[in-house]
Design an enzyme around this catalytic site. Structure first.
Site, PDB file in Angstrom:
ATOM      1  NE  ARG A  47      -4.365   8.312  -9.743  1.00  0.00           N
ATOM      2  CZ  ARG A  47      -4.301   8.634 -11.065  1.00  0.00           C
ATOM      3  NH1 ARG A  47      -3.460   9.254 -11.584  1.00  0.00           N
ATOM      4  NH2 ARG A  47      -5.206   7.857 -11.758  1.00  0.00           N
ATOM      5  CG  ASN A  72      -1.933   5.516 -10.605  1.00  0.00           C
ATOM      6  OD1 ASN A  72      -1.387   4.432 -10.129  1.00  0.00           O
ATOM      7  ND2 ASN A  72      -3.239   5.674 -10.883  1.00  0.00           N
TER       8      ASN A  72
END
Ligand SMILES: [Fe+3]
Ligand SMILES: [Mg+2]
Ligand SMILES: [Zn+2]
Ligand SMILES: [Zn+2]
EC number: 6.2.-.-
Lengths: 331, 738
Positions: B19, B37
């Site tokens: 990320r 996620n």
């Protein structure tokens, strides 16, 4: 499937055969029947509990250090009765004899049977004899059946969490003795079978305290007996390796051959689960009898399943029912 | 030109800095939107003029990630302005559990930067390194679902976590001395010792020759200096077993002669134990009596701090466990079970959720698949069913196959006692839960008495899953390849189709049809497992002759025992029959007087290899035979030749080399002939004996000289760590045909 020798060796493989041989629908006469696969059956007659059992005996060689086939044939049935809490009263004796068998040997066998009967005050009251053509069997097969009376029936499935496990004496003597003698091993020292009729000893133990479960560790040895007791009772059993009574010569012979003494037959031993508070008294009672001199507390019962042995080096291992011949597993 | 879209990336995208990586790229390409996620995938909503460039870059992933698929969908929402990392959502769990990663160079620098926030902090980590699997409770991988949940971040750590410019942006394991897990030094009875710097105190104790239990990433180690190794071995009752060592990077070459490949392995993100040649093959015998030494570099901040404060440049570092049981993870357990072994305990207070032993590699082959490598995921199409392979009994791993991926657990160990069986069950349950698996098929070893077999049966009875029994050595080959091949499995022992014990097997075909076409001569294994413990018994089993007995008597075998052994073999009492390669090597070690009793796994064969190290082998004539439909290599004849060479006074080292060489040549010949007969071009090699470099390379030379290609699996262990995966492959192939 065809019957093979492993099917008679006790343990898990024999279970396959038992699946077939226990398909009787008429299997219970009102008390404990065939379905229990206990040491014997119980038939209530009036207010008496009659214990009934049968066993066929073959052993090679028929005379061996510490005994012979006759002593086994009588002791085996008496012990099955005793393991149910039954005082042995009367036995039958069926003999199947191979043509050519020495009559002198028969005389020895009969006198040995008589000696064992005398030890516990039981009698052979009926019998049958067949002689078969040479080659159709190996020497002699003896079947005995016996009846006894139990004041209080002792099962093999009565272990309770909190119970203490007692072995009435040393483990593995008979199996190792027979093997050594039969195969001609020179072990430096002779190992003798423990074959003995146990009622006298068991009677003292029953009088001394609460026995919740009892079994004689014959075929498949201690490993088989204790697993059956644990499985049928739905409990976990923990055995202390250090506490197991095993004769030095048996231990060293077994070690040399790679055989686990816990997996070979005994013919004069009882394994019992007793109330913890009665353990001392029962142990003392056992030890007061010649056949129970080496009795020892060897483990305890807890909730759970399986039989686990705490080893001398501080590890743990499962004691499992043997499957005929051991199969190597070390990679 | 597309300028917006929803990008869905699947693969190993958690715990690998994905990320923040996406965030940084969004900044770079002026993309607005968000990243999220979702268990096994990352979703990115992106809009901006440079969308295509952004898309191409994110598709490359981070160093630690593995990308299976990237899909771009139309974006049906408004985004921006700016780019944000959204909190994780629940997703499907067929992705991956990231393995632990050795502390990175940047973090090491942080630890040793005076005045820095991380100076001297043992658990320093970042988005590129640190614990993962060992601390994960459930997925998705976020701090609150790991052991780090117990350590809320302080303000500065929180700020770094939120700072897109920082290496610890969204690093779930971020922690510092003021907020993170801390260290303590405990005395032998577990009471804490007051000390300002537990690491310095521990280092001083180690330098003074004491033995410390050190709590690490995946479990406890027992640590001591080389001088104290003898004391440690004494306390453990393992006098002969080689011990792994942790060495300061600049000192490795004082002890070992690493090849370039070894250096690569030492330094990669796994930081495994690398078995390599010793600097002086006869040196450092207190650590290892072999010609090899197992070396690893410090792989946590704690290790680096310890070495910084230590006078020595090497520490023995062996997994702390009771014999045959799993590595100890909990401090209370360590204190209880290592009483009398450890003089002190250097511990931390971060929970070890999942046990993970050190991985071990040698010559590019995995010996133990564990920390940093496992759970290991392999893309393979085994169909739509979810399969569990429970593994064999020794050196077991487990494998779960689901949705196109096989996930293999870390090393479980020898499943021979209640604790290790419990660990096997726990491993299956934990990884199964992380993957969201529900087993439809359970594959197990053919051996009827393995505890893993029993576990498989019970689990199948509980879940209704279908059971598939897989012959051990076929699983070895199935793990190596699914293509048609001639498979060589040179191994210890495994239960064979015919009830004999296999272990030197040549197969032809492909799973589920691997026909046994040749093998080593079937010989007596007197006393079953006893013959594995005492290799002299195996020698007599192969050469049951007066001369052998005389030799064994001269070596110290007792008269009574010798007589019993001879009688046992003659009468066949408790004598198993085996074609195992390992047992032949054991017998050779016994013949040459190299090893009388095996005290650790593989000892006689490993000592034989060391004895043969660097010595030229002679070519001997080989004898072949036939058993049933199979060709056999006559191992009795081979050992008889070796015995004759010995009787003629030849050098033990030369004989050892020749035994290995000719055994390997014979095995290769059986395989080459089988391949020629069937027109097969590939020979696959597996089994624990293939770790033996001399044997493996002889087989390779013979096979390649015959114009065939040799396939040796580098993704899975050659030993039994590959079995669970092979079981899955085999079960799928077998069920496809039912
Ligand atoms: Fe194997
Ligand atoms: Mg009985
Ligand atoms: Zn880092
Ligand atoms: Zn902090």
């Amino acid at each position: 499937m065809k019957v093979n020798l492993m099917h008679g060796a006790g343990g898990e493989v024999m279970g396959e055969l038992l699946g077939v041989l226990t398909k009787f629908t008429h299997n219970n006469a009102g008390g404990i029947g065939l379905e229990s696969l206990d040491d014997g059956a119980v038939i209530p007659i009036g207010d008496q509990k009659i214990v009934f059992t049968t066993d066929s005996h073959v052993v090679h060689p028929i005379f061996f250090p510490g005994g012979d086939i006759g002593r086994i044939a009588v002791s085996g049935t008496i012990n099955d009765l005793a393991m149910m809490g039954g005082r042995p009263i009367a036995l039958s004796c069926g003999m199947v004899i191979e043509e050519g068998f020495e009559v002198a040997d028969l005389e020895r066998i009969v006198s040995s049977m008589d000696g064992a009967l005398g030890e516990v005050g039981a009698s052979i009251v009926t019998g049958d004899t067949k002689v078969l053509e040479k080659g159709s069997l190996d020497g002699i097969v003896i079947n005995t059946a016996g009846i006894g009376v139990a004041e209080k029936v002792v099962r093999d499935n009565g272990l309770l969490p909190g119970d203490v496990i007692i072995a009435s004496g040393t483990i593995g003597d008979h199996g190792i003795a027979i093997m050594a003698h039969r195969e001609g091993f020179d072990l430096g020292e002779q190992i003798r079978s423990d074959v003995a009729p146990l009622w006298g000893m068991v009677k003292l133990a029953l009088a001394a305290g609460e026995i919740h479960a009892m079994k004689d560790p014959t075929r498949g040895g201690f490993a088989n007996a204790i697993n059956e007791m644990a499985r049928k009772s739905g409990v976990h059993v923990e055995i202390e390796e250090e506490a197991l009574p095993i004769r030095t010569n048996v231990r060293s012979a077994a070690a040399m051959l790679g055989i686990d003494p816990l997996e070979v037959a005994n013919e004069g031993k009882a394994i019992m689960g007793v109330a913890a508070e009665d353990a001392e008294a029962i142990l003392a009672a056992l030890r007061s009898h010649p056949y129970g001199q080496d009795a020892a507390v060897i483990g305890r019962v807890t909730e759970g399943r399986d039989v686990v042995m705490k080893t001398k080096i501080g590890g743990e291992r499962y004691i499992e029912p043997p499957v005929g011949d051991p199969v190597p597993r070390v990679c | 030109m597309q300028n917006r879209g929803k990008i869905v990336i699947r693969g190993i995208v958690q715990g690998v800095g994905f990320r923040p990586f996406v965030y940084a790229l969004a900044e770079k390409y002026a993309i607005s939107g968000w990243v999220k996620n979702l268990g096994s995938r990352v979703e990115i909503a992106a809009a901006g003029a440079r969308f295509s460039e952004f898309c191409a870059e994110v598709s490359k992933g981070t160093v630690l990630s593995t990308i299976d698929a990237v899909d771009v969908f139309p974006l049906d929402e408004e985004v921006g302005p700016g780019f944000v990392i959204r909190s994780s959502g629940q997703g499907s769990l067929d992705g991956m559990i990231p393995p632990d990663v050795a502390v990175c160079d940047d973090c090491i620098r942080d630890i040793f930067t005076p005045g820095g926030r991380y100076e001297g902090y043992w658990a320093t980590s970042c988005v590129n390194c640190g614990p993962r699997y060992s601390i994960i409770k459930t997925l998705p991988y976020d701090r609150e679902r790991t052991a780090m949940d117990a350590f809320p971040t302080c303000t500065p750590c929180g700020a770094e976590y939120a700072d897109p410019a920082c290496r610890r942006h969204h690093a779930q394991t971020i922690a510092c001395a003021s907020c993170g897990p801390s260290l303590a030094l405990l005395g032998p009875d577990g009471t804490e010792r007051a000390c300002a710097d537990p690491v310095a105190a521990a280092a001083a104790m180690l330098d003074a020759g004491q033995i410390l239990a050190v709590r690490g990433l995946g479990g406890f180690h027992l640590a001591c200096t080389e001088e104290a190794a003898g004391v440690l071995k004494g306390r453990l009752g393992r006098q002969e077993q080689p011990l792994a060592v942790m060495v300061r990077e600049d000192a490795v070459e004082r002890y070992a002669s690493p090849t370039e490949e070894d250096w690569g392995a030492l330094r990669d993100r796994v930081h495994p134990i690398v078995v390599m040649e010793k600097r002086d093959p006869a040196g450092n015998r207190g650590i290892s009596s072999l010609h090899t030494i197992g070396v690893m570099l410090p792989y946590t901040g704690l290790h680096h701090l310890l070495f910084a404060r230590l006078g020595h440049d090497l520490l023995v570092m062996t997994s702390a466990n009771m014999p045959g049981t799993p590595m100890i993870t909990a401090t209370a357990d360590a204190v209880e079970r290592l009483r009398g072994t450890a003089d002190a305990f250097l511990v931390h207070d971060r929970e070890i959720v999942n046990r993970c032993d050190d991985s071990v590699v040698r010559d590019g082959h995995i010996i133990r698949l564990s920390r940093g490598m496992a759970p290991m995921r392999a893309a393979i199409d085994l169909g739509g069913r979810c399969i569990l392979g429970v593994g064999p009994e020794l050196n077991a791993t487990t494998t779960i196959y689901r949705n196109g991926f096989a996930v293999t657990s870390p090393h479980v160990g020898n499943v021979r006692n209640p604790q290790t069986l419990a660990y096997l069950q726990e491993t299956v349950e934990k990884i199964g839960r992380l993957l969201g698996a529900s087993f439809e098929v359970i594959a197990h070893d053919l051996h009827p008495q393995f505890l893993s077999t029993r576990y498989a049966r019970e689990l199948a009875a509980e879940t209704g899953a279908e059971l598939v029994a897989v012959q051990h050595h076929r699983a070895h080959i199935a793990a190596a390849t699914r293509e048609e091949c001639v498979g060589i499995a040179i191994d210890g022992v495994g239960y064979g189709d015919d009830g004999t014990i296999w272990g030197g097997e040549i197969f032809a075909g492909a799973a589920p049809h691997l026909e046994r076409v040749a093998h080593l001569q079937t010989v007596a294994m007197p006393g079953g497992d006893l013959a594995t413990r005492y290799p002299e018994r195996m020698l007599y089993g192969i050469l049951p002759e007066e001369e052998t007995l005389r030799l064994l008597l001269s070596r110290g075998l007792g008269e009574v025992e010798a007589g019993v052994l001879a009688r046992q073999v003659e009468r066949g009492v408790n004598v198993a029959r085996t074609s195992s390669t390992g047992r032949v090597l054991d017998a050779a070690a016994a013949l040459l007087g190299i090893c009388r009793e095996r005290t650790y796994d593989g000892e006689p064969a490993m000592k034989l290899e060391s004895a043969a190290y660097g010595v030229r082998a002679e070519e001997w004539d080989l004898e072949y035979g036939r058993e049933g439909n199979c060709r056999t290599l006559q191992t009795a004849a081979l050992l008889k030749r070796a015995a004759a060479e010995g009787a003629a006074g030849r050098d033990v080292h030369g004989i050892a080399a020749s035994v290995q060489h000719n055994l390997a040549r014979g095995v290769a010949t059986l395989a080459i002939d089988a391949a020629a007969e069937r027109g097969i071009g590939t020979v696959a090699l597996s089994g624990g004996v293939a770790y033996n470099a001399a044997i493996r390379e002889t087989i390779r030379r013979c096979v390649e000289d015959a114009g065939l290609s040799l396939l040796v699996n580098r993704r899975y262990p050659l030993g039994d760590g590959c079995i669970s995966f092979g079981q899955c492959v085999w079960a799928a192939a077998e069920l496809d045909e039912r």
